[in-house]
Motif scaffolding. Structure first.
Motif, short mmCIF file in Angstrom:
data_model
loop_
_atom_site.label_atom_id
_atom_site.label_comp_id
_atom_site.label_asym_id
_atom_site.label_seq_id
_atom_site.Cartn_x
_atom_site.Cartn_y
_atom_site.Cartn_z
N SER A 6 0.86 -1.18 0.00
CA SER A 6 0.00 0.00 0.00
C SER A 6 0.90 1.23 0.00
N PRO A 7 0.41 2.37 -0.49
CA PRO A 7 1.24 3.58 -0.49
C PRO A 7 1.69 3.94 0.93
N ARG A 8 2.83 4.58 1.00
CA ARG A 8 3.47 4.85 2.29
C ARG A 8 3.10 6.22 2.85
N TYR A 9 3.08 6.27 4.16
CA TYR A 9 2.87 7.52 4.90
C TYR A 9 4.16 7.79 5.67
N ILE A 10 4.82 8.87 5.33
CA ILE A 10 6.11 9.20 5.94
C ILE A 10 6.00 10.52 6.70
N GLU A 53 1.66 7.94 -0.19
CA GLU A 53 0.27 8.36 0.04
C GLU A 53 0.22 9.73 0.69
N GLN A 54 1.11 9.95 1.68
CA GLN A 54 1.07 11.21 2.44
C GLN A 54 2.45 11.47 3.04
N VAL A 55 2.82 12.75 3.08
CA VAL A 55 4.03 13.19 3.77
C VAL A 55 3.63 14.33 4.71
N ASP A 56 3.96 14.18 5.99
CA ASP A 56 3.77 15.26 6.97
C ASP A 56 5.15 15.74 7.42
N LEU A 57 5.40 17.01 7.21
CA LEU A 57 6.60 17.64 7.74
C LEU A 57 6.20 18.33 9.04
N ILE A 58 6.64 17.77 10.17
CA ILE A 58 6.20 18.26 11.48
C ILE A 58 7.26 19.18 12.06
N THR A 59 6.81 20.35 12.50
CA THR A 59 7.72 21.34 13.06
C THR A 59 7.05 22.02 14.25
N THR A 113 0.12 12.66 20.21
CA THR A 113 -1.34 12.85 20.19
C THR A 113 -1.83 13.09 18.77
N TYR A 114 -1.12 13.94 18.04
CA TYR A 114 -1.50 14.20 16.64
C TYR A 114 -1.48 12.92 15.82
N ARG A 120 -4.33 6.55 10.11
CA ARG A 120 -3.42 5.45 10.38
C ARG A 120 -2.08 6.00 10.79
N LEU A 121 -1.27 5.17 11.43
CA LEU A 121 0.05 5.59 11.87
C LEU A 121 1.02 5.65 10.68
N PRO A 122 2.04 6.48 10.77
CA PRO A 122 3.03 6.54 9.68
C PRO A 122 3.79 5.22 9.56
N ASP A 123 4.31 4.97 8.35
CA ASP A 123 5.15 3.80 8.14
C ASP A 123 6.58 4.05 8.62
#
Length: 719
Positions: A6-10, A53-59, A113-114, A120-123
């Protein structure tokens, strides 16, 4: 590459600085440098990959009137699959990264928490810099997912640079909290599934300083370059502004251009390139040399070190009579740099990086993208770049004949030039674009997530102290060099203890000459190089010069006045230029007709020249600033690195080594040097006079003092 189920979430984590998708405030402060640009571009490029699938850059979320309201927005779209997510760290203010440590646990809890509220949780989590590594460990361990890490810069290396700038260790700790940072880096290296670096040199030269250094878990993925700025020549460059600026220097401006771009820094070795060009009449017939060493208005406004190098550059042009053959423009805009590459390519020239050591070599990639074949130093990042681009030659930067021969080999063969030019253009697009970066990145990601590779577990313990527990300081000639078998045994021993015991060289040679001998004999690069009789100090891995030391010894130093006072005296002859430096004046001394050394001192002191005069080997006389010597340099280094003198073993033999070996250090004279100037000290100073020669005598001295056990035991007691 195996396709994912499945596509990845990073998730990328980069906490400090000012991060937004557009109009980055690069250079606003120390926290808004290349890392912020890198992580935003990485997030955007990853999102273009079909397996994402998704990329979150957390800052960190920043709500502060001193900065834009953009940095307070909880979520910002980069593109349809990439977001910037801003998380509270329990403090809204924009504060320097050094002050964030007390808030990182809050940031980690809020980030957890976020993530738990996502569909779903990141890969995978990829942390950037030590502060994000601290957070990334906690998230990855709690969630049971892999952690990637990129250091960007490292605390141990930064501490060395700060010490070189003259800041005391206590001040460094209070200001930068480097102990917390280094501990976080060690913990991250111990936990990360993969560490991503830009070059192999970064792995071997920087991460190797750490206890949890494990290269099997590290992967080199080179950064991308902007192909909108750097591209092949169009033909219009002959009419451009750069052409106009170069033409005023050159008699035959249409000749091929040998191009070099660098700062006025001794490590960049531009003088080595000028020497290679100046001593090769055939190369001068083939091409012009163009050197751009940064913008300058009035050379007198340059730093003293840059002034000295610029002056030597002008002297070299005069010495080799290169007028009309060399251009050194005062100013080029950022847009004109790309045009300069293209003009050099249009002329069928060559780009040269002759640096003594080069961590990466971004200019080589820019040149290759512009269609320029390259000749580059064999030390550092260029090794990787040449391997990938196949568009030129590596050279020994300390051998002008090698540099000249490789340049001439390219210029003299049109078919080879075209081959290198085309391969450079093609391979930069293959290996050094964001698309190529992401392709390689995803290969590493999928190998972990698909379980085709696993993390190599390590059984390494932390050493008892953060920094070196002792040091070995040796001269080169007749100590290290002379017995190849014993030298190899000593090198093996040094490598075994490299993380606890610093290896240092103290020599009368200049930096380039010292490096040449070390490389010829396969002696590893020292942690510290004290060259030109201790008047210059350099720190590994990037040969960072100790500017504070230079400023310190410049006190009351008047080089030209000393030369004038001694110029007409019998029995004194200035040694050739390669043996001179900014803070060292070297003479051949004939004791049969020259005034005594004491008389020379009186002449200098009487004329208000407070200097150090050194006599060695019965024929050499050196004059250096009053605050400079190998002994002074040793004590400066010991204080900066917080190593007690009684845990420093010194090895010497000549009069120039005397003050280095007196006092509280543990000193050794090897047998082949017993008859030199230090022999009289046997009666007044507890120096160990070994009965073994060369490096075997050093090994004997280490055994005599039980040096490694002494440092280990006193280091534990100190802790």
């Amino acid at each position: 590459m195996m396709r994912p189920q499945s596509p990845r979430y990073i998730v990328l984590i980069s906490i400090h600085g000012l991060i937004r998708s557009q109009n980055l405030e690069l250079g606003r402060d120390a926290d808004t440098g290349g890392q912020t640009k890198y992580v935003v571009e990485l997030a955007a490029a990853l999102a273009q990959h079909p397996d994402i699938e998704q990329v979150d850059l957390i800052t960190k979320q920043i709500i502060d009137p001193k900065v834009s309201a953009d940095y307070g927005q909880p979520c910002e779209l980069i593109n349809e699959k990439a977001n910037i997510i801003r998380i509270s760290a329990g403090i809204d203010d924009y504060i320097p990264k050094e002050e964030l440590w007390d808030y990182l646990d809050n940031f980690a809890d809020n980030t957890l928490t976020y993530l738990n509220h996502q569909p779903r949780l990141p890969d995978l989590i990829h942390s950037h810099y030590a502060d994000a590594g601290y957070v990334g460990i906690r998230l990855a361990n709690h969630l049971g997912i892999p952690l990637f890490h990129t250091g960007h810069s490292l605390g141990r290396s930064k501490r060395k640079r700060l010490l070189a700038s003259g800041i005391k260790g206590e001040v460094i700790e209070n200001r930068y909290h480097l102990t917390r940072r280094i501990n976080a880096e060690e913990e991250t290296l111990a936990s990360a599934t993969r560490v991503i670096t830009s070059t192999q040199q970064e792995i071997q030269g920087q991460y190797a300083q750490y206890d949890f250094y494990h290269p099997e878990n590290m992967r080199v993925i080179p950064p991308g370059t902007d192909l909108q700025c750097f591209y092949p020549a169009t033909g219009d460059e002959w009419q451009g502004s750069v052409w106009q600026k170069l033409s005023v220097f050159l008699k035959e401006p249409r000749k091929p251009i040998i191009l070099a771009l660098s700062r006025l820094d001794q490590r960049k070795n531009i003088l080595g390139l000028v020497r290679a060009f100046g001593t090769s009449p055939s190369l001068q017939q083939q091409a012009n040399l163009v050197v751009f060493s940064g913008t300058r208005d009035d050379p007198r406004d340059l730093s003293s070190n840059a002034q000295a190098i610029f002056t030597e550059l002008l002297w070299a042009i005069d010495r080799y009579n290169l007028y009309g053959k060399v251009a050194y423009p005062k100013f080029l805009s950022s847009q004109e740099i790309g045009e300069l590459y293209r003009l050099a390519s249009l002329s069928q020239g060559v780009f040269v990086n002759p640096a003594l050591t080069e961590p990466f070599g971004l200019t080589l990639i820019e040149a290759a993208a512009s269609g320029l074949p390259i000749v580059a130093t064999e030390d550092g990042g260029p090794v990787d770049i040449l391997k990938n681009c196949q568009n030129g030659y590596l050279v020994n930067p300390l051998e002008p004949q090698d540099i000249a021969a490789k340049i001439s080999k390219i210029l003299g063969d049109a078919q080879r030039w075209r081959k290198f030019s085309q391969q450079g253009i093609h391979n930069v697009r293959r290996a050094y674009t964001w698309q190529s970066h992401v392709e390689r990145y995803m290969e590493v990601v999928q190998s972990i997530l698909n379980r085709t590779e696993s993390r190599q577990e390590l059984a390494i313990a932390r050493r008892p102290a953060l920094y070196h527990q002792g040091a070995i300081v040796s001269t080169i000639d007749q100590n290290l060099v002379g017995d190849p078998v014993a030298l190899q045994e000593l090198v093996t021993l040094l490598n075994q203890h490299r993380k606890e015991i610093a290896f240092c060289i103290a020599t009368g040679r200049r930096l380039d000459a010292a490096l040449k001998v070390l490389r010829e004999h396969n002696i590893p690069q020292p942690d510290v190089l004290m060259t030109s009789l201790g008047t210059e100090i350099y720190y590994a891995p990037q040969l960072t010069p100790d500017r504070a030391w230079s400023n310190h010894i410049n006190y009351l130093w008047n080089r030209q006045r000393v030369v004038d006072l001694l110029g007409d005296l019998p029995g004194l002859e200035l040694q050739p230029k390669p043996f001179q430096s900014a803070f060292k004046i070297s003479y051949f001394y004939d004791p049969a007709i020259a005034p005594s050394v004491e008389e020379l001192k009186r002449i200098l002191f009487k004329n208000d020249q407070t200097v150090n005069v050194m006599f060695s080997f019965g024929q050499y006389l050196d004059v250096v600033p009053i605050r400079a010597s190998k002994g002074y340099g040793l004590r400066w280094f010991a204080e900066q690195w917080e190593i007690p003198l009684n845990r420093i073993l010194t090895v010497g033999g000549s009069g120039a080594d005397e003050d280095m070996m007196l006092g509280n250090s543990l000193s050794v004279v090897v047998k082949n040097r017993h008859r030199e100037e230090l022999s009289d000290l046997n009666n007044i100073q507890p120096i160990y006079f070994s009965e073994k020669e060369f490096a075997a005598g050093i090994l004997d001295g280490l055994d005599h003092y039980d040096f490694f056990e002494l440092c280990r035991a006193t280091g534990q007691n100190h802790d």
